[in-house]
Structure formats: C-alpha cells, structure tokens
Motif scaffolding. Structure first.
Motif, mmCIF file in Angstrom:
data_model
loop_
_atom_site.group_PDB
_atom_site.id
_atom_site.type_symbol
_atom_site.label_atom_id
_atom_site.label_comp_id
_atom_site.label_asym_id
_atom_site.label_seq_id
_atom_site.Cartn_x
_atom_site.Cartn_y
_atom_site.Cartn_z
ATOM 1 N N ASN A 71 -7.480 139.952 0.969
ATOM 2 C CA ASN A 71 -8.013 139.321 2.177
ATOM 3 C C ASN A 71 -9.138 140.124 2.810
ATOM 4 O O ASN A 71 -9.807 139.638 3.722
ATOM 5 C CB ASN A 71 -6.895 139.131 3.212
ATOM 6 C CG ASN A 71 -6.051 137.913 2.915
ATOM 7 O OD1 ASN A 71 -6.245 137.257 1.903
ATOM 8 N ND2 ASN A 71 -5.099 137.617 3.778
ATOM 9 N N GLU A 194 -3.557 128.191 14.591
ATOM 10 C CA GLU A 194 -4.922 128.702 14.673
ATOM 11 C C GLU A 194 -5.796 127.884 15.607
ATOM 12 O O GLU A 194 -7.008 128.105 15.675
ATOM 13 C CB GLU A 194 -5.537 128.728 13.269
ATOM 14 C CG GLU A 194 -4.789 129.636 12.299
ATOM 15 C CD GLU A 194 -5.269 129.475 10.875
ATOM 16 O OE1 GLU A 194 -6.351 128.896 10.680
ATOM 17 O OE2 GLU A 194 -4.562 129.913 9.958
ATOM 18 N N LEU A 216 -12.066 142.588 8.654
ATOM 19 C CA LEU A 216 -11.284 141.384 8.891
ATOM 20 C C LEU A 216 -12.170 140.162 8.757
ATOM 21 O O LEU A 216 -13.336 140.185 9.173
ATOM 22 C CB LEU A 216 -10.687 141.439 10.306
ATOM 23 C CG LEU A 216 -9.455 140.600 10.611
ATOM 24 C CD1 LEU A 216 -8.283 141.046 9.756
ATOM 25 C CD2 LEU A 216 -9.103 140.736 12.088
ATOM 26 N N ASP A 220 -8.684 135.208 9.100
ATOM 27 C CA ASP A 220 -7.570 136.112 9.368
ATOM 28 C C ASP A 220 -7.469 136.422 10.862
ATOM 29 O O ASP A 220 -6.368 136.525 11.409
ATOM 30 C CB ASP A 220 -7.742 137.415 8.586
ATOM 31 C CG ASP A 220 -7.502 137.228 7.104
ATOM 32 O OD1 ASP A 220 -6.605 136.455 6.749
ATOM 33 O OD2 ASP A 220 -8.220 137.842 6.303
ATOM 34 N N LEU A 221 -8.606 136.586 11.531
ATOM 35 C CA LEU A 221 -8.570 136.836 12.963
ATOM 36 C C LEU A 221 -7.951 135.661 13.700
ATOM 37 O O LEU A 221 -7.150 135.849 14.631
ATOM 38 C CB LEU A 221 -9.989 137.096 13.481
ATOM 39 C CG LEU A 221 -10.112 137.321 14.996
ATOM 40 C CD1 LEU A 221 -9.292 138.533 15.431
ATOM 41 C CD2 LEU A 221 -11.571 137.487 15.404
ATOM 42 N N ARG A 223 -5.732 133.575 12.543
ATOM 43 C CA ARG A 223 -4.296 133.589 12.304
ATOM 44 C C ARG A 223 -3.605 134.664 13.130
ATOM 45 O O ARG A 223 -2.510 134.466 13.656
ATOM 46 C CB ARG A 223 -4.007 133.807 10.818
ATOM 47 C CG ARG A 223 -4.357 132.608 9.941
ATOM 48 C CD ARG A 223 -3.776 132.710 8.554
ATOM 49 N NE ARG A 223 -4.336 133.834 7.813
ATOM 50 C CZ ARG A 223 -3.649 134.889 7.415
ATOM 51 N NH1 ARG A 223 -2.369 134.993 7.707
ATOM 52 N NH2 ARG A 223 -4.226 135.847 6.721
ATOM 53 N N LEU A 224 -4.248 135.819 13.271
ATOM 54 C CA LEU A 224 -3.636 136.902 14.035
ATOM 55 C C LEU A 224 -3.581 136.572 15.526
ATOM 56 O O LEU A 224 -2.572 136.852 16.194
ATOM 57 C CB LEU A 224 -4.425 138.201 13.814
ATOM 58 C CG LEU A 224 -4.281 138.833 12.427
ATOM 59 C CD1 LEU A 224 -5.209 140.033 12.291
ATOM 60 C CD2 LEU A 224 -2.839 139.267 12.180
ATOM 61 N N ILE A 225 -4.655 135.975 16.050
ATOM 62 C CA ILE A 225 -4.638 135.588 17.462
ATOM 63 C C ILE A 225 -3.562 134.531 17.703
ATOM 64 O O ILE A 225 -2.808 134.593 18.686
ATOM 65 C CB ILE A 225 -6.024 135.075 17.904
ATOM 66 C CG1 ILE A 225 -7.051 136.210 17.859
ATOM 67 C CG2 ILE A 225 -5.954 134.483 19.303
ATOM 68 C CD1 ILE A 225 -8.459 135.771 18.188
ATOM 69 N N ALA A 227 -0.824 134.059 15.953
ATOM 70 C CA ALA A 227 0.486 134.703 15.852
ATOM 71 C C ALA A 227 0.791 135.501 17.113
ATOM 72 O O ALA A 227 1.941 135.538 17.583
ATOM 73 C CB ALA A 227 0.522 135.607 14.627
ATOM 74 N N ALA A 228 -0.235 136.149 17.677
ATOM 75 C CA ALA A 228 -0.025 136.922 18.902
ATOM 76 C C ALA A 228 0.330 136.006 20.071
ATOM 77 O O ALA A 228 1.183 136.344 20.910
ATOM 78 C CB ALA A 228 -1.280 137.737 19.222
ATOM 79 N N GLU A 231 3.893 135.015 19.654
ATOM 80 C CA GLU A 231 4.751 136.148 20.005
ATOM 81 C C GLU A 231 4.841 136.307 21.519
ATOM 82 O O GLU A 231 5.917 136.583 22.064
ATOM 83 C CB GLU A 231 4.211 137.427 19.368
ATOM 84 C CG GLU A 231 5.116 138.621 19.486
ATOM 85 C CD GLU A 231 6.401 138.474 18.696
ATOM 86 O OE1 GLU A 231 7.387 139.158 19.046
ATOM 87 O OE2 GLU A 231 6.426 137.673 17.737
#
Length: 390
Positions: A71, A194, A216, A220-221, A223-225, A227-228, A231
């Motif tokens: 990735n 996303e 990155l 991917d960014l 997806r991470l945002i 996921a955050a 959370e």
C-alpha cells in the motif's frame, strides 16, 4: 540540561506495531516466490548473459516494498520501475563523467534522489541502484545505457508483475486502490466508512501539508479517517451492550427448510435476514435476501434462462429435491455475545455486506442485532446526550 533516558530509549525502539505472523509469512513467501521466479528467469540457460541480465542487490529491497508494504506510495509500479530505471541512468552518467570513487557514489545517489523526486517516482531501493552503478564502473561502462533496461528495468518489471499476481491471490491490493475506484458494490460511491465530506483534493492537501505524501496514499488516508471517526463514535455510545438493543423474538428456519418457505417468511415479516438453527436454537448461519437473488442469478447463467424463470425454479416446492436453507446460508460472519458493547458492533456493520449480527450464548442464538436496531439505538443515544453549547 537533563536527559530523559526512558524517552530516549523509547525513541530508539520500534516505530511500527508488531505485525501478525500470517502477514509476516505472506510477505516473506511473496518475496521468496518473486525473487525465485526472477532468478530462475535471469539465470536460465536460455538467457544470454551478454544481454546484461543478472541479479542485483537492490531487487531484494524492491521485494520488501512490493510484497511487504504494497500500500505504500513508494512501492507502486510507477515508483518502482521509473525510480529504479531513472536511478540507473543517473548512475551510468556519473560513471562516465566522474573518476573519483567517493565523489562518484555520493553524486550518483544524490542526483538519483533529486531526479526521482521530480519524476514523482521516489523508490528507496533506487538509491542502491545508483550506488551499485557507481561502485561498478567497468561493468556499467561496458553496458552503458543498456544497464537501465537490463538488468534494472526487466528485473523490476518482473517483480511488479509477480507482486500484482501474488496480491490478488493473497487477498491484498497492489497496485493500491485509487480514490475514484469502484466500491465493493461496483458503484463509484466511496465505501460507507470513507464518506467523509472530503474530496480527493482535500485529502491530497492534508498529506502535502503534513509532508506525508510519500508515506500514505489518498485512499488509505480516507480509510484511516473513517476508521478514526467510527472509533470516536464507539467512545460516545456509552455502556450499552448487544443485550440492550437486540431483537429477541426471533423468526428462525431450520437447515432443511425449503427456500419457498424462506421467501414466504421474508415477504410476510419484511425481514432482510433469517437465522438458521438446529434443535435447541443451536446457531448454524444466516440467510439474507441477497442470497436468494445471487443463487437465482447463478442458476440463470448456468441453465441459460431468464432470471425470473430461474427464481421460480429455485422456489418451486414441487421440485424433486427442493433447495434448502443450509445450501445458501452464510456461516462466516461477525458474531456477538450479549455482553458485547454496542461500540464493538459499529465496525462490524459499517464495513462489508453484514446487515445483521447474531448474538450467541454458548452456541445458541438468543437475539440478533440488525442495522435498524443499531441506528435506532444510536438515535436514542443522540437524543439523550447533553447538547454541546456553541
């Protein structure tokens, strides 16, 4: 001036979390297969060494990237192929112009980094390619520009092709997903996790602002945002558990229930899912409405008939052997306990095609949490939460 030795020791320790052994095995096996195939081709008796095809050390570093961190923007095909080849050309040019070994190595690597950056093709192993050329002036001068094509270009392309095939086989994405790629449903909407209200330019700007564009990708960014955010939502749901929100008065079917009866229950109750159980409410799986549609579609292709005819045949109770619930139910799906926090159910239903999570107690189904149950619970929580002053 005081020194915090504990802080220093932590700074010198690993900067990445420990990876699961399966991922380590996947990456190591991929590199073994990739370099093995490249080696078999290059060292084959059918290959004339006069073409310049031979193994070079930077291929090992390229393998680490394309197989272990597929990735990473630094591992993508453009970065790998263009980065390695441009560095090779720089190394050849420096070998022809600079006689001093120390200056030749430093100049080759430095210029290679500058050229790769301008070409948007930064690939760390390419620095080793330039250094390899600078340390082997006689061999490089005999090959000339051909060195960039063989072994560098041919070897890198082979590794990229093998990494692409291996990623598909092992369930990874390489090359990495683009922001505008279709989602798991085949449409151009971003995946639910996303949908951030940010477009590709916004995300690219964030990466540029924090100088992370080499570490990155935009996808991917996102997806991470996402996921955050999920959370963070988990931390706001409070102590509620699956037992508090699950549907308890369940309509279930047995493994031998014909699909025409399953379809009748879907129509009668308006459900989108039905648990499949054995005697004593032992949980076996779940049937979703989409399972009926997919099975009918498969039969339509297989039998070369219209979808409506295939669906009618699938639900025909007069067939010699009616299709049963156990033949189309899903068994590999998320499951919960009555004590599972509602917060833990959020990621289960926000990703993939899971519309309902069965709640089990010692293998027996005691309830089910649907997306409707979850949305209702979150709505109640938002109404009961104190308002935040502006």
């Amino acid at each position: 001036m005081t020194f915090d030795f504990q802080h220093i020791l932590r700074a010198l320790g690993p900067a990445i979390p420990s990876g699961p052994w399966k991922e380590a095995l996947r990456a190591g096996l991929g590199a073994l297969i990739g370099l093995g195939c490249v080696g078999l081709f290059i060292l084959s008796p059918l290959v004339d060494l006069r073409t310049g095809l031979y193994l070079i050390a930077p291929f090992g570093a390229t393998s680490v990237l394309v197989f272990a961190v597929p990735n990473s923007p630094l591992a993508q095909p453009w970065s790998a192929v263009v980065g390695n080849m441009s560095a090779a050309l720089v190394g050849v040019g420096v070998c022809l112009l600079v006689p001093d070994p120390a200056l030749r190595v430093a100049l080759a690597v430095g210029l290679a980094i500058a050229v790769m950056t301008l070409l948007r093709a930064v690939h760390p192993p390419a620095g080793a390619v330039a250094m390899t050329a600078a340390l082997s002036p006689d061999a490089v001068q005999s090959l000339g520009v051909w060195f960039a094509l063989a072994p560098v270009g041919v070897g890198t392309v082979l590794l990229v092709v093998l990494a692409t095939i291996y990623a598909r086989i092992s369930g990874r994405h390489y090359p990495f997903r683009q922001f505008e790629d279709r989602n798991s449903h085949g449409t151009h909407d971003p995946e639910p996790a996303e949908r951030l209200g940010l477009n590709e330019d916004d995300l690219t700007g964030i990466l540029d602002r924090y100088r992370q564009s080499l570490n990155l990708g935009v996808e991917d960014l996102a997806r991470l945002i996402g996921a955050a955010e999920i959370e963070a939502a988990r931390h706001r749901t409070g102590p509620a558990t699956a037992d508090d929100i699950m549907s308890r008065n369940l309509v279930t079917v047995g493994p031998d229930t014909p699909l025409n009866q399953v379809a009748d229950l879907f129509r009668q109750h308006g459900f989108t899912s039905l648990p499949v159980v054995q005697d004593g409410d032992k949980f076996l799986g779940v049937i979703f409405q989409i399972h009926l549609i997919r099975r009918a579609r498969e039969d339509a292709f297989r039998l070369d008939r219209r979808f409506s005819a295939a669906m009618a045949r699938l639900l025909d109770q007069n067939r010699d052997r009616p299709v049963s619930a156990s033949e189309i139910m899903a068994t590999a799906m998320p499951r919960a306990l009555p004590t599972t926090p509602v917060a833990a159910l959020l990621p289960m239903m926000s990703e993939g095609d899971c519309d309902a999570v069965p709640v089990l107690d010692r293998g027996q189904i005691v309830g089910i949490v649907t997306r409707t149950d979850l949305i209702a619970a979150l709505a109640r929580h938002s109404l009961s939460a104190p308002e935040t002053p502006l």
